[in-house]
Design a protein around this motif. Sequence first.
Motif, PDB file in Angstrom:
ATOM      1  N   TYR A  15      -0.273  -8.721   7.618  1.00 45.15           N
ATOM      2  CA  TYR A  15       0.076  -8.954   9.024  1.00 45.15           C
ATOM      3  C   TYR A  15       1.461  -8.381   9.328  1.00 45.15           C
ATOM      4  N   ILE A  16       2.416  -8.581   8.404  1.00 48.08           N
ATOM      5  CA  ILE A  16       3.764  -8.040   8.587  1.00 48.08           C
ATOM      6  C   ILE A  16       3.740  -6.515   8.596  1.00 48.08           C
ATOM      7  N   LEU A  17       2.977  -5.916   7.695  1.00 46.89           N
ATOM      8  CA  LEU A  17       2.892  -4.458   7.632  1.00 46.89           C
ATOM      9  C   LEU A  17       2.340  -3.883   8.929  1.00 46.89           C
ATOM     10  N   GLU A  18       1.317  -4.527   9.468  1.00 46.78           N
ATOM     11  CA  GLU A  18       0.743  -4.064  10.732  1.00 46.78           C
ATOM     12  C   GLU A  18       1.744  -4.254  11.871  1.00 46.78           C
ATOM     13  N   PRO A  45       0.827  -1.209   0.000  1.00 51.30           N
ATOM     14  CA  PRO A  45       0.000   0.000   0.000  1.00 51.30           C
ATOM     15  C   PRO A  45       0.863   1.261   0.000  1.00 51.30           C
ATOM     16  N   SER A  46       0.316   2.356  -0.502  1.00 53.42           N
ATOM     17  CA  SER A  46       1.062   3.613  -0.609  1.00 53.42           C
ATOM     18  C   SER A  46       1.585   4.095   0.740  1.00 53.42           C
ATOM     19  N   ALA A  47       0.890   3.752   1.826  1.00 55.32           N
ATOM     20  CA  ALA A  47       1.321   4.170   3.160  1.00 55.32           C
ATOM     21  C   ALA A  47       2.683   3.589   3.529  1.00 55.32           C
ATOM     22  N   PHE A  48       3.078   2.519   2.861  1.00 54.54           N
ATOM     23  CA  PHE A  48       4.360   1.870   3.157  1.00 54.54           C
ATOM     24  C   PHE A  48       5.348   2.012   1.992  1.00 54.54           C
ATOM     25  N   SER A  49       5.079   2.941   1.078  1.00 58.65           N
ATOM     26  CA  SER A  49       5.887   3.064  -0.136  1.00 58.65           C
ATOM     27  C   SER A  49       7.309   3.550   0.129  1.00 58.65           C
ATOM     28  N   THR A  50       7.565   4.167   1.284  1.00 59.12           N
ATOM     29  CA  THR A  50       8.930   4.588   1.610  1.00 59.12           C
ATOM     30  C   THR A  50       9.648   3.538   2.467  1.00 59.12           C
TER      31      THR A  50
END
Length: 273
Positions: A146-149, A15-20
């Motif tokens: 799950y990893i992103l969270e 997701p874009s929220a994790f793009s960096t």
Amino acid sequence: MENAEENNNYRIDVPSAFSTVFSHFYFAENKTAFPITKTLLPSFQTILVFNFGTKSFLKSKQNTVLQVEKCIVLGPIKQAFDYTLEPDSEILVANFKEDAFYRFFGNALLTHSLPIHPDVLIAQNCFDVLWEELKIIPDTKDRVDYILEFCKPYLGEQNAITTLLADFKEESLNPIKAIASQINQTERNIQLHQKKFFGYTIKEISRYERFLKAVDLIQKTSVNDEKTDWLSIVEQCGYYDQSQLIHDFKYYMNISPTKFLKFQSDICSAKGT
């Protein structure tokens, strides 16, 4: 690396929220009765590998063999390495972008001691616990979510200088000189910052990007069944001569450009944008 009969594998966007933080995730499994060995191109990214099922194996250019049991951190990946998926093995790989490894684990300078178990980098046994939780999740996309969270509480804010380095797009300018002048710091300070937060220097990444451009041109001629014009590739990529191109291939992959052309079906790239 796209032969579905041999190996089920695919890339998963974030997701874009994790793009960096992550360029992408990568999943691969071996459902055959035989081991499958592939070569991973250098990506200059640090990767976090989760292994499920049968153990997987990594082999460096120096022929060092490493067994992956649950999870391991590698990188930045500056030279190619082979990895073997045994029958019934399954891997999920998180590809960190730029300074994201530093933001997560606190010190990109630790990369000189990688590969290493991520629990050694964070003073808790949270990754072994995370692996146990991921193992019982059947869907790969759900595992990624799950990893992103899981990673949210560990991520630090991006440093202001790091943001300038990551966002620098002027190809005609030296980013170290330009940013040093912009914020009134010495070039040495910016160089040290780049190395600390990214794990590599501007000189290293510039050389790698030149090599990657050559790889892309070679692959395009192969796809189009055209004869490879080596002199044209040398010129387009900014090499002095063909021997310098050969030197880079041997440095990054331990093979010549012609051997890469012959065996590229066994080679995959983890590089993400």
